[in-house]
Design an enzyme around this catalytic site. Structure first.
Site, short mmCIF file in Angstrom:
data_model
loop_
_atom_site.label_atom_id
_atom_site.label_comp_id
_atom_site.label_asym_id
_atom_site.label_seq_id
_atom_site.Cartn_x
_atom_site.Cartn_y
_atom_site.Cartn_z
N LYS A 159 1.93 -6.46 2.45
CA LYS A 159 1.07 -5.32 2.77
C LYS A 159 -0.28 -5.47 2.06
CE LYS A 159 0.65 -0.31 2.24
NZ LYS A 159 1.20 0.91 1.63
N PHE A 169 5.46 3.69 1.47
CA PHE A 169 5.42 5.15 1.29
C PHE A 169 4.53 5.75 2.37
CE2 PHE A 169 1.13 5.84 -0.47
CZ PHE A 169 0.77 4.54 -0.73
N GLY A 170 4.44 7.07 2.35
CA GLY A 170 3.50 7.79 3.22
C GLY A 170 3.68 7.44 4.69
N HIS A 207 -5.80 -1.57 3.21
CA HIS A 207 -6.98 -0.91 2.67
C HIS A 207 -7.02 -1.03 1.14
CE1 HIS A 207 -3.48 1.53 2.92
NE2 HIS A 207 -3.99 2.57 2.29
N ARG A 208 -5.87 -0.75 0.51
CA ARG A 208 -5.79 -0.81 -0.95
C ARG A 208 -5.94 -2.24 -1.44
NH1 ARG A 208 -1.69 1.71 -0.98
NH2 ARG A 208 -2.91 3.62 -0.97
N ASP A 264 -8.48 6.79 -4.03
CA ASP A 264 -8.21 7.86 -3.08
C ASP A 264 -8.16 7.23 -1.69
OD1 ASP A 264 -7.70 10.66 -2.77
OD2 ASP A 264 -9.53 10.71 -1.58
N ASP A 273 3.38 4.64 6.12
CA ASP A 273 3.70 3.22 6.35
C ASP A 273 4.63 2.97 7.55
OD1 ASP A 273 2.06 2.21 4.41
OD2 ASP A 273 3.63 1.89 2.92
N THR A 296 -2.54 7.15 -11.66
CA THR A 296 -1.89 7.62 -10.43
C THR A 296 -0.46 8.05 -10.75
OG1 THR A 296 -1.19 7.02 -8.18
CG2 THR A 296 -1.12 5.27 -9.80
N GLU A 350 -8.79 16.86 -7.75
CA GLU A 350 -9.44 16.22 -6.59
C GLU A 350 -10.29 17.26 -5.89
OE1 GLU A 350 -6.92 14.21 -3.83
OE2 GLU A 350 -6.16 12.81 -5.33
#
Ligand code: IMP
Length: 188
Positions: free
Chosen positions: A163, A140-141, A168-169, A65, A143, A7, A36
């Site tokens: 977190k 990030f993103g 999900h991760r 992903d 969040d 990544t 991708e």
């Protein structure tokens, strides 16, 4: 056990280190930038990228992903999350949600792991809702605009460790880690 995380996202690496580092996994970041495919299925995207990497890199690795799915936007941005983040950012999502009361959303992630021979995938999800305003500066993103179920803080107001307990991760990493531990016992 050493395991490479393919990544370019250092936040993802930090989250993975906090999650599975204490369980005996040394996570090493490797940025190979695999292609991708465009698909509405996260698992297909992860498996395709993992196959591409496995043809060029022979050590155990995983990649991941993820997508952000907003219920009242019929799942948008979903598989387009990265593109939407680059073009509109999370403020764009807040604008689209302006005046909408139904604010439930979820993150989903699929990890594809390659042990040198086979590829195995692990999924994780977290439901929650979208805030009215961005909050917090960690992560990030998306969040700063997402509060997971059962919490009052956004992901961006939590530490990577916190977190990872509900994300999900974190959930996908947990499944991968459990599978690797089990495999290690049966391989012996
Ligand atoms: P990716 O393709 O897996 O990197 O994820 C697609 C997009 O979803 C990224 O550009 C991020 O903006 C967003 N995303 C993925 N995971 C997370 C997360 O844990 N928190 C916030 N945004 C995320």
């Amino acid at each position: 056990m050493k395991i490479h995380f393919i990544t370019g996202n250092e936040n993802k690496v930090e989250e993975a280190k906090k999650k599975i580092g204490p369980l005996g996994f040394e996570v090493i970041q490797k940025n190979l930038n695999p292609p991708e495919i465009q698909s509405d299925n996260l698992e297909d995207v992860a498996l395709f990228s993992a196959k591409w990497v496995s043809e060029r890199f022979s050590e155990p690795f995983f990649l991941e992903d993820a997508g952000f799915f907003v219920d009242s936007l019929n799942g948008f941005p979903g598989v387009y999350s990265a593109y939407v983040f680059e073009t509109l950012g999370y403020m764009g999502i807040l604008r689209l949600m302006d005046g909408i009361e139904e604010r439930s959303a979820r993150f989903a992630a699929v990890i594809a792991y390659h042990d040198g021979k086979q590829i195995k995938s692990f999924g994780g999800e977290v439901s929650g809702h979208i805030t009215q305003e961005p909050r917090g500066s960690n992560g990030f993103g998306y969040d700063p605009i997402f509060i997971p179920e059962g919490e009052s803080r956004t992901f961006a107001e939590m530490s990577a460790e916190e977190k990872g307990r509900v994300s999900h991760r974190g959930r996908a990493l947990e499944k991968m880690q459990e599978w690797l531990k089990e495999k290690d016992t049966t391989d012996r």
